[in-house]
Design a protein around this motif. Structure first.
Motif, PDB file in Angstrom:
ATOM      1  N   ASN A 462      17.909 -12.483 -43.289  1.00  0.00           N
ATOM      2  CA  ASN A 462      17.646 -12.144 -44.683  1.00  0.00           C
ATOM      3  C   ASN A 462      16.187 -12.443 -44.998  1.00  0.00           C
ATOM      4  O   ASN A 462      15.483 -13.121 -44.230  1.00  0.00           O
ATOM      5  CB  ASN A 462      18.592 -12.898 -45.629  1.00  0.00           C
ATOM      6  N   ARG A 463      15.704 -11.965 -46.131  1.00  0.00           N
ATOM      7  CA  ARG A 463      14.287 -12.095 -46.475  1.00  0.00           C
ATOM      8  C   ARG A 463      13.893 -13.535 -46.796  1.00  0.00           C
ATOM      9  O   ARG A 463      12.715 -13.901 -46.692  1.00  0.00           O
ATOM     10  CB  ARG A 463      13.953 -11.197 -47.669  1.00  0.00           C
ATOM     11  N   TYR A 464      14.831 -14.369 -47.189  1.00  0.00           N
ATOM     12  CA  TYR A 464      14.507 -15.749 -47.540  1.00  0.00           C
ATOM     13  C   TYR A 464      14.444 -16.641 -46.298  1.00  0.00           C
ATOM     14  O   TYR A 464      13.480 -17.373 -46.088  1.00  0.00           O
ATOM     15  CB  TYR A 464      15.544 -16.300 -48.519  1.00  0.00           C
ATOM     16  N   GLU A 465      15.465 -16.593 -45.462  1.00  0.00           N
ATOM     17  CA  GLU A 465      15.510 -17.443 -44.276  1.00  0.00           C
ATOM     18  C   GLU A 465      14.840 -16.809 -43.072  1.00  0.00           C
ATOM     19  O   GLU A 465      14.557 -17.482 -42.092  1.00  0.00           O
ATOM     20  CB  GLU A 465      16.958 -17.762 -43.902  1.00  0.00           C
ATOM     21  N   GLY A 466      14.612 -15.491 -43.143  1.00  0.00           N
ATOM     22  CA  GLY A 466      14.198 -14.790 -41.946  1.00  0.00           C
ATOM     23  C   GLY A 466      15.366 -14.711 -40.986  1.00  0.00           C
ATOM     24  O   GLY A 466      16.505 -14.446 -41.388  1.00  0.00           O
ATOM     25  N   PHE A 467      15.100 -14.927 -39.706  1.00  0.00           N
ATOM     26  CA  PHE A 467      16.192 -14.949 -38.736  1.00  0.00           C
ATOM     27  C   PHE A 467      16.890 -16.296 -38.813  1.00  0.00           C
ATOM     28  O   PHE A 467      16.264 -17.355 -38.663  1.00  0.00           O
ATOM     29  CB  PHE A 467      15.669 -14.702 -37.326  1.00  0.00           C
ATOM     30  N   ARG A 468      18.186 -16.282 -39.082  1.00  0.00           N
ATOM     31  CA  ARG A 468      18.997 -17.506 -39.171  1.00  0.00           C
ATOM     32  C   ARG A 468      19.863 -17.587 -37.920  1.00  0.00           C
ATOM     33  O   ARG A 468      20.713 -16.734 -37.676  1.00  0.00           O
ATOM     34  CB  ARG A 468      19.857 -17.476 -40.427  1.00  0.00           C
ATOM     35  N   LEU A 469      19.640 -18.637 -37.156  1.00  0.00           N
ATOM     36  CA  LEU A 469      20.398 -18.852 -35.922  1.00  0.00           C
ATOM     37  C   LEU A 469      21.416 -19.957 -36.153  1.00  0.00           C
ATOM     38  O   LEU A 469      21.053 -21.061 -36.573  1.00  0.00           O
ATOM     39  CB  LEU A 469      19.452 -19.234 -34.780  1.00  0.00           C
ATOM     40  N   GLY A 470      22.682 -19.667 -35.892  1.00  0.00           N
ATOM     41  CA  GLY A 470      23.692 -20.690 -36.113  1.00  0.00           C
ATOM     42  C   GLY A 470      25.058 -20.278 -35.613  1.00  0.00           C
ATOM     43  O   GLY A 470      25.262 -19.156 -35.146  1.00  0.00           O
ATOM     44  N   ALA A 471      26.001 -21.200 -35.723  1.00  0.00           N
ATOM     45  CA  ALA A 471      27.383 -20.927 -35.313  1.00  0.00           C
ATOM     46  C   ALA A 471      28.295 -21.957 -35.963  1.00  0.00           C
ATOM     47  O   ALA A 471      27.866 -23.057 -36.336  1.00  0.00           O
ATOM     48  CB  ALA A 471      27.526 -20.981 -33.795  1.00  0.00           C
ATOM     49  N   GLY A 472      29.563 -21.576 -36.104  1.00  0.00           N
ATOM     50  CA  GLY A 472      30.583 -22.484 -36.614  1.00  0.00           C
ATOM     51  C   GLY A 472      31.571 -22.824 -35.521  1.00  0.00           C
ATOM     52  O   GLY A 472      31.850 -22.007 -34.640  1.00  0.00           O
ATOM     53  N   PHE A 473      32.121 -24.021 -35.573  1.00  0.00           N
ATOM     54  CA  PHE A 473      33.046 -24.499 -34.542  1.00  0.00           C
ATOM     55  C   PHE A 473      34.274 -25.097 -35.242  1.00  0.00           C
ATOM     56  O   PHE A 473      34.141 -25.992 -36.069  1.00  0.00           O
ATOM     57  CB  PHE A 473      32.381 -25.544 -33.654  1.00  0.00           C
ATOM     58  N   LYS A 474      35.460 -24.582 -34.893  1.00  0.00           N
ATOM     59  CA  LYS A 474      36.690 -25.044 -35.535  1.00  0.00           C
ATOM     60  C   LYS A 474      37.737 -25.365 -34.475  1.00  0.00           C
ATOM     61  O   LYS A 474      37.985 -24.534 -33.579  1.00  0.00           O
ATOM     62  CB  LYS A 474      37.220 -23.973 -36.491  1.00  0.00           C
ATOM     63  N   MET A 475      38.348 -26.532 -34.575  1.00  0.00           N
ATOM     64  CA  MET A 475      39.403 -26.899 -33.638  1.00  0.00           C
ATOM     65  C   MET A 475      40.642 -26.056 -33.934  1.00  0.00           C
ATOM     66  O   MET A 475      41.070 -25.940 -35.087  1.00  0.00           O
ATOM     67  CB  MET A 475      39.749 -28.379 -33.777  1.00  0.00           C
ATOM     68  N   ASN A 476      41.210 -25.430 -32.897  1.00  0.00           N
ATOM     69  CA  ASN A 476      42.340 -24.530 -33.096  1.00  0.00           C
ATOM     70  C   ASN A 476      43.674 -25.244 -32.885  1.00  0.00           C
ATOM     71  O   ASN A 476      43.726 -26.468 -32.721  1.00  0.00           O
ATOM     72  CB  ASN A 476      42.213 -23.295 -32.198  1.00  0.00           C
ATOM     73  N   GLU A 477      44.751 -24.463 -32.859  1.00  0.00           N
ATOM     74  CA  GLU A 477      46.097 -25.046 -32.807  1.00  0.00           C
ATOM     75  C   GLU A 477      46.381 -25.781 -31.498  1.00  0.00           C
ATOM     76  O   GLU A 477      47.324 -26.574 -31.422  1.00  0.00           O
ATOM     77  CB  GLU A 477      47.146 -23.963 -33.034  1.00  0.00           C
ATOM     78  N   ARG A 478      45.576 -25.530 -30.471  1.00  0.00           N
ATOM     79  CA  ARG A 478      45.766 -26.275 -29.217  1.00  0.00           C
ATOM     80  C   ARG A 478      45.330 -27.736 -29.381  1.00  0.00           C
ATOM     81  O   ARG A 478      45.788 -28.598 -28.641  1.00  0.00           O
ATOM     82  CB  ARG A 478      44.984 -25.607 -28.086  1.00  0.00           C
ATOM     83  N   PHE A 479      44.460 -27.990 -30.341  1.00  0.00           N
ATOM     84  CA  PHE A 479      44.073 -29.364 -30.673  1.00  0.00           C
ATOM     85  C   PHE A 479      45.178 -30.036 -31.466  1.00  0.00           C
ATOM     86  O   PHE A 479      45.630 -31.136 -31.135  1.00  0.00           O
ATOM     87  CB  PHE A 479      42.761 -29.348 -31.465  1.00  0.00           C
ATOM     88  N   ASN A 480      45.608 -29.377 -32.554  1.00  0.00           N
ATOM     89  CA  ASN A 480      46.707 -29.886 -33.369  1.00  0.00           C
ATOM     90  C   ASN A 480      47.216 -28.736 -34.228  1.00  0.00           C
ATOM     91  O   ASN A 480      46.434 -27.979 -34.786  1.00  0.00           O
ATOM     92  CB  ASN A 480      46.243 -31.052 -34.247  1.00  0.00           C
ATOM     93  N   ARG A 481      48.529 -28.616 -34.352  1.00  0.00           N
ATOM     94  CA  ARG A 481      49.097 -27.480 -35.082  1.00  0.00           C
ATOM     95  C   ARG A 481      48.988 -27.643 -36.593  1.00  0.00           C
ATOM     96  O   ARG A 481      49.125 -26.675 -37.331  1.00  0.00           O
ATOM     97  CB  ARG A 481      50.558 -27.288 -34.682  1.00  0.00           C
ATOM     98  N   TYR A 482      48.744 -28.869 -37.057  1.00  0.00           N
ATOM     99  CA  TYR A 482      48.698 -29.104 -38.494  1.00  0.00           C
ATOM    100  C   TYR A 482      47.305 -29.477 -39.011  1.00  0.00           C
ATOM    101  O   TYR A 482      47.009 -29.272 -40.178  1.00  0.00           O
ATOM    102  CB  TYR A 482      49.682 -30.215 -38.882  1.00  0.00           C
ATOM    103  N   ILE A 483      46.471 -30.038 -38.158  1.00  0.00           N
ATOM    104  CA  ILE A 483      45.167 -30.530 -38.590  1.00  0.00           C
ATOM    105  C   ILE A 483      44.070 -29.792 -37.827  1.00  0.00           C
ATOM    106  O   ILE A 483      44.122 -29.694 -36.596  1.00  0.00           O
ATOM    107  CB  ILE A 483      45.035 -32.044 -38.358  1.00  0.00           C
ATOM    108  N   SER A 484      43.068 -29.275 -38.567  1.00  0.00           N
ATOM    109  CA  SER A 484      42.015 -28.489 -37.932  1.00  0.00           C
ATOM    110  C   SER A 484      40.657 -28.797 -38.550  1.00  0.00           C
ATOM    111  O   SER A 484      40.302 -28.263 -39.600  1.00  0.00           O
ATOM    112  CB  SER A 484      42.321 -26.995 -38.076  1.00  0.00           C
ATOM    113  N   PRO A 485      39.855 -29.694 -37.937  1.00  0.00           N
ATOM    114  CA  PRO A 485      38.497 -29.959 -38.429  1.00  0.00           C
ATOM    115  C   PRO A 485      37.523 -28.871 -37.973  1.00  0.00           C
ATOM    116  O   PRO A 485      37.776 -28.159 -36.988  1.00  0.00           O
ATOM    117  CB  PRO A 485      38.153 -31.304 -37.785  1.00  0.00           C
TER     118      PRO A 485
END
Length: 820
Positions: A462-485
């Motif tokens: 975008n014009r404000y940040e320019g190129f923004r490099l990043g990623a999100g990481f989420k623990m899936n159901e193999r970690f825990n079926r009820y809790i997901s950080p």
């Protein structure tokens, strides 16, 4: 229970051993062929008489038809069948001058038009209620006619390799591993298919309660766990076949050639072929057949074949019940490449002669995808209760294969039984469940690595940040079926700022979408964004271009807590509260104040999607069929409490719909927002400009499509505290081919938006209220030059148009996958 087994046995017996009648004709003059021999699995059954007709019973789903002087073919077994055979000598065709007309028969087109118009009335969904079951078997295997030859070849190959002294691989470790695994697979499929999938389903429908699909049982070779995204795959069961759709008329030529009686009902026989071949030399004269019931103009049967006999075919058969047409059987065979084995090793700098010799000694075996589906136990009308439709559209009652014997309409062959034994062992050895998990995650717009789902959409521009490099990481159901950080991290190379956040979800049940969430965030956002809460992946990706050229960004840092629940299959509610500090990232003062502001607010979001279809998976709810209309409603309330500086109310609504008429497909979006109170400009609404208003050469009038944006509007220029907008697209019912296999068409697009700002003097920066109707018209070229992209041309009209053509004109590119 014994009665159920008896009924299933009787059905299977009547289906498998019912009498079939096959008529065989010459393709060039439609004269009957006498003496055409019919085979089931290479076993002779019977042959045709003087009229080209043979009557027989068989347990095979397909039979082969052979006679000297003609190119043999196969046909899916049904009560009534027709088959045309080409002469074997291509020169005979050339002498006879068989050149097919490149124009469809007007009579055939008129019938197909009636079929299309009557499809809804002929559909089972025109009934008040019904129920039925299905059994489907899908597999991937070597050509059934080549299995014996394949076994001999592999046995001889293994024997030859075993005699090599101290056999070693000269490749790198990975190539060595791939080679060993490849040979293991080759050995396995001597006696086993490469893949086998069975599923049994129950279909319920009520005009009062809607549709419910129950997975009665399911089993996939090589996988321990069911693939829920695959369970949702559909067939011709509730869709208009592609051969009937108006947009595909340019792909085929149709010819009304005959009429035939099936089960006491008269049927039109319409033959069709692909438009891209004219002379049937060593090829079928027609691609397939349509059998159309004369009384109702419903589809009785479709047989669609490839141009080359060995490339496959698809057959669907319907039956009338209460004068509505239910799908009874489907049969598919599609070539999916081939396995090649060379007895001569490729040299590094081989000559043309050496390459020719190597290719001549290469053994090829075709690989095919097979599918057979039977639908049975039809009941209508049927007494249904509201409780039978609870939960999502699709529910899984069992998925370990233990109940499949109750629903199989034909028994497994020895080769199919071995598939579960051998491929299951390979699946466990090579952890196929984990690999499939990675593929299904892509359907949700993320990547899976072990316990973690990775969201790549933090990387953008975008014009404000320019190129923004990043990623999100989420623990899936193999970690825990009820809790997901989860966490995310990003860096903007233009503003040189780090953005980050962390959160955690607490699911309350595994039966439906229901979870609490708390999160912390430190990030930036474009001012005046329209809410995208509860939007699906395609809509969100489609709208990413909205913030590219808007440089009026603000910084925010704070906490949020919320709860989301699906109140029904159609209705989702999300409620949350947040406290955050906010600061302009551009030259801006609010009521002569600058610096940081603090807000405390609550937000309620409702999504209503009455016709979309969902299934609950271990990863959460998955919408496998998004249907319209849909409504999204957001209401945010700011409070002067817990440190909040402002009292304000902000609401917005989006209504989107698609419908088809005889004039073509029409799509509509109506949306608007209302803001009341006093708060910084980023709480108001920016109107969706996509144009940077900068002279950047040839690209100055180019942008990417967005869900609600305007191609010709300057970004970050127009802000309102109340507005209303609309988006209308209509597909012109003219379909044509340019290159390749995709059909192209044009969409006419008309957009408009209007609003106002009550107290513009509160906001000290350069902007304008949009107090007149802003209008934009466009023409979008779908599948541009047969690609998977749409190219749009837009022009500004009305009050905001000026005399400079360049300023009013814009070009947009859209990925076809994003759809409407």
């Amino acid at each position: 229970m014994n009665k159920i087994f008896s009924l299933i046995f009787l059905f299977c017996f009547s289906f498998v051993f019912s009498q079939s009648t096959l008529s065989v004709f010459r393709a060039d003059n439609h004269k009957p062929i006498k003496g055409a021999k019919i085979y089931c699995n290479n076993q002779y059954i019977t042959e045709t008489d003087e009229k080209g007709v043979a009557t027989f019973t068989t347990k095979c789903s397909k039979v082969d038809v052979e006679i000297n002087g003609f190119i043999g073919d196969e046909v899916v077994v049904d009560k009534i069948m027709e088959l045309e055979l080409d002469r074997q000598n291509a020169k005979t065709h050339e002498i006879e001058g068989v050149v097919l007309s490149n124009e469809s028969d007007p009579r055939a087109l008129a019938i197909i038009d009636k079929v299309f118009r009557n499809f809804k009335d002929n559909s089972p969904n025109a009934l008040d209620s019904y129920s039925y079951k299905s059994y489907e078997k899908m597999s991937y295997d070597v050509d059934e006619d080549s299995i014996r030859e394949y076994r001999k070849f592999i046995d001889a190959r293994e024997d030859s390799l075993s005699k090599l002294p101290n056999r070693e691989f000269a490749q790198k470790d990975k190539k060595k591993k791939d080679s060993i695994e490849g040979e293991q697979m080759m050995s396995v499929i001597k006696d086993s298919k490469m893949f086998l999938w069975e599923r049994a389903m129950q279909f319920l429908y009520s005009k009062k309660y809607g549709e419910k699909v129950n997975i009665l049982d399911n089993r996939i070779s090589g996988l321990k766990n069911p693939v829920y995204e695959m369970l949702a795959l559909r067939s011709n069961r509730d869709k208009i076949p592609r051969e009937i759709l108006p947009e595909n008329r340019s792909l085929y030529r149709y010819f009304l050639t005959d009429s035939i009686e099936i089960d006491g009902r008269e049927n039109f026989v319409i033959r069709f072929r692909q438009v891209d071949y004219k002379v049937p030399v060593n090829r079928r004269k027609y691609n397939g057949y349509l059998y159309i019931d004369k009384e109702t103009y419903a589809i009785k049967k479709i047989e669609s074949n490839s141009k080359v006999r060995t490339d496959g075919s698809i057959t669907s058969v319907w039956i009338p019940i209460q004068n509505k047409w239910f799908l009874k059987t489907e049969n598919l065979k599609i070539k999916m490449g081939s396995s090649e084995f060379s007895t001569v090793k490729k040299k590094d700098n081989e000559t043309a002669e050496e390459k020719k010799e190597r290719l001549s000694k290469t053994k090829r075996f075709g690989n095919y995808a097979y599918m057979k589906a039977d639908y049975f136990d039809f009941q209508t009308p049927v007494e249904l209760k509201a409780s039978q439709f609870s939960g999502y559209t699709m529910g899984v009652q069992n998925a370990d294969g233990t109940l499949l014997d109750q629903y199989r309409t034909d028994s497994l062959t020895t080769r199919e039984k071995q598939t579960y034994v051998k491929i299951d062992s390979l699946g466990k050895k090579y952890t196929l469940d984990s690999k499939v998990k990675v593929l299904t995650a892509l359907l949700r717009g993320k990547f899976t690595v072990g316990l973690v789902d990775i969201d790549p959409l933090q990387t953008k521009y975008n014009r404000y940040e320019g190129f923004r490099l990043g990623a999100g990481f989420k623990m899936n159901e193999r970690f825990n079926r009820y809790i997901s950080p989860d966490v995310y991290l990003a860096y903007g190379f233009k503003d040189r700022g780090w953005k980050y956040g962390a959160g955690i979800d607490f699911r309350t049940t595994l039966e439906r979408n229901s979870f609490f969430r708390i999160e912390y965030f430190h990030d930036v956002a474009a001012s005046g964004r329209f809410s995208q809460n509860l939007w699906n992946m395609k809509m969100s990706i489609n709208n990413t271009g909205m913030s590219i050229q808007n440089d009026k960004y603000y910084k925010y840092d704070g906490f949020r807590a919320g709860y989301e629940i699906d109140l029904s299959n159609s209705l989702t509610l999300n409620v949350s509260a947040k406290r955050q500090t906010e600061e302009a990232g551009f030259d801006y003062r609010f009521m002569n104040q600058s610096g940081q502001f603090t807000t405390f607010s609550s937000l309620a979001t409702i999504k209503f999607s009455p016709n979309s279809k969902n299934i609950m998976t271990p990863s959460g709810k998955y919408t496998f069929d998004q249907n319209f209309p849909e409504v999204y409603f957001n209401y945010e309330q700011g409070y002067k409490t817990l440190g909040g500086d402002f009292n304000y109310s902000r609401l917005d609504v989006l209504y989107t719909h698609q419908f088809r008429t005889i004039l073509g497909n029409t799509g509509t979006r109506v949306y608007g927002g209302y803001y009341l109170g006093e708060a910084p400009i980023w709480h108001a609404f920016e109107m969706g400009g996509l144009d940077s208003n900068k002279n950047t050469g040839i690209l100055s009038n180019f942008n990417f499509t967005t869900y609600l944006g305007f191609a010709t509007m300057t970004a970050g220029k127009y802000f309102n505290d109340k507005f209303a907008g609309y988006f209308i697209t209509h597909r012109i019912p003219w379909y044509f081919k340019s290159f390749g296999k995709n059909t192209s068409s044009f969409d006419f697009i008309y957009k408009g938006v209007i609003g106002n700002m009550k107290n513009p003097e509160y906001h000290q920066f350069e902007f304008s209220p949009l107090d007149h109707l802003y209008q934009e018209v466009g023409l979008e070229y779908n599948n541009f030059l047969s690609s998977r992209f749409n190219l749009g041309f837009f022009y500004r009209v009305g009050h905001y148009a000026n005399n400079n053509f360049k300023d009013n004109f814009a070009v947009q590119l859209k990925l076809k996958l994003l759809e409407f």
